[in-house]
Design an enzyme around this catalytic site. Structure first.
Site, short mmCIF file in Angstrom:
data_model
loop_
_atom_site.label_atom_id
_atom_site.label_comp_id
_atom_site.label_asym_id
_atom_site.label_seq_id
_atom_site.Cartn_x
_atom_site.Cartn_y
_atom_site.Cartn_z
CE LYS A 95 -0.18 1.37 5.16
NZ LYS A 95 0.46 0.12 4.70
CE1 TYR B 142 -3.67 2.38 6.32
CE2 TYR B 142 -3.63 4.62 5.73
CZ TYR B 142 -3.56 3.21 5.43
OH TYR B 142 -3.58 2.64 4.08
#
Length: 233
Positions: free
Chosen positions: A160, A156
């Site tokens: 990002k 994640y």
């Protein structure tokens, strides 16, 4: 910072990914309430029930879905003013050496490859008129200039951070042609991803992304935002 905003999005067209629930659902509702023609992207278009939105099949990991969704917007509206890359996942809680790498690749496909592919196909429409906007839903966990990159969730976080790189690239490459590209952290929100313990409502999480979608031509670009304030990458 004095930023000029559209009070109404009447006559403008938006595409929101992951629009079936959570933050994406509220963003789509907000943009429709402001007068935009909203294409609500969903893996199952039947999940979009709002009469003010146009469902479009869109799994951001499927090349054909991405191209077809943009083609539908082009054929029906001939323009795209706002692209909100909201769809995202967050599996693999442990440190990098413990996670299932298939989960890593799936996360990168949804959170980074999908938005990049959408931008590739959407850019010709977004650049038709000065002031096309790209709003990328990021996270405070992507702030790589801080000392807080530990704590797991490597897929994640890295995806990002990459989304921030995409945002910066879009600004550097296309801002002179009028594109406004920004990334935003919605904060920790009570969604399927964030969980019930999160302190923020989906409405609060959607507030700043909606605000970014209202920027008029010449507005700030290539930046990372939270609560309508610029934050460090």
């Amino acid at each position: 910072m004095d930023i000029s905003l559209y009070e109404s999005l009447d006559g403008q067209t938006a595409l929101v990914t992951g629009a079936t629930r959570g933050i994406g659902k509220i963003i789509a509702e907000n943009l429709a309430d402001l007068g935009a023609t909203v294409y609500a992207g969903a893996r199952d278009p039947d999940d979009i029930v709002a009469s003010t939105q146009r469902p479009v099949q869109l799994d951001v990991t499927v090349n054909k879905d991405v191209k077809t969704a943009i083609d539908v917007v082009k054929e029906e509206e001939g323009a795209l003013d706002i692209l909100v890359n909201n769809a995202g996942i967050s599996p693999g809680l442990g440190p990098l050496h413990t996670i299932d790498f298939d989960e890593f690749e799936r996360t990168m496909a949804v959170n980074l490859r999908g938005p990049t592919l959408l931008c590739k196909h959407a850019l010709p429409l977004l650049l038709n008129n000065r002031g096309g906007r790209v709003v990328n839903l990021s996270s405070g966990l992507a702030q790589y200039t801080t000392d807080e990159l530990d704590g797991g969730k490597p897929a994640y976080r890295i995806s990002k951070i990459g989304l921030g790189g995409l945002t910066a690239y879009l600004h550097a490459e296309y801002n002179e042609q009028g594109l406004i590209a920004n990334a935003v952290s919605p904060g920790w929100v009570r969604t399927d991803m964030g969980g019930e313990a999160a302190p923020r409502s989906p409405e609060k999480g959607a507030e700043t992304p909606t605000w970014l979608a209202r920027f008029k031509p010449g507005g700030p670009s290539g930046k990372f935002w939270k609560d309508k304030d610029e934050r460090p990458w």
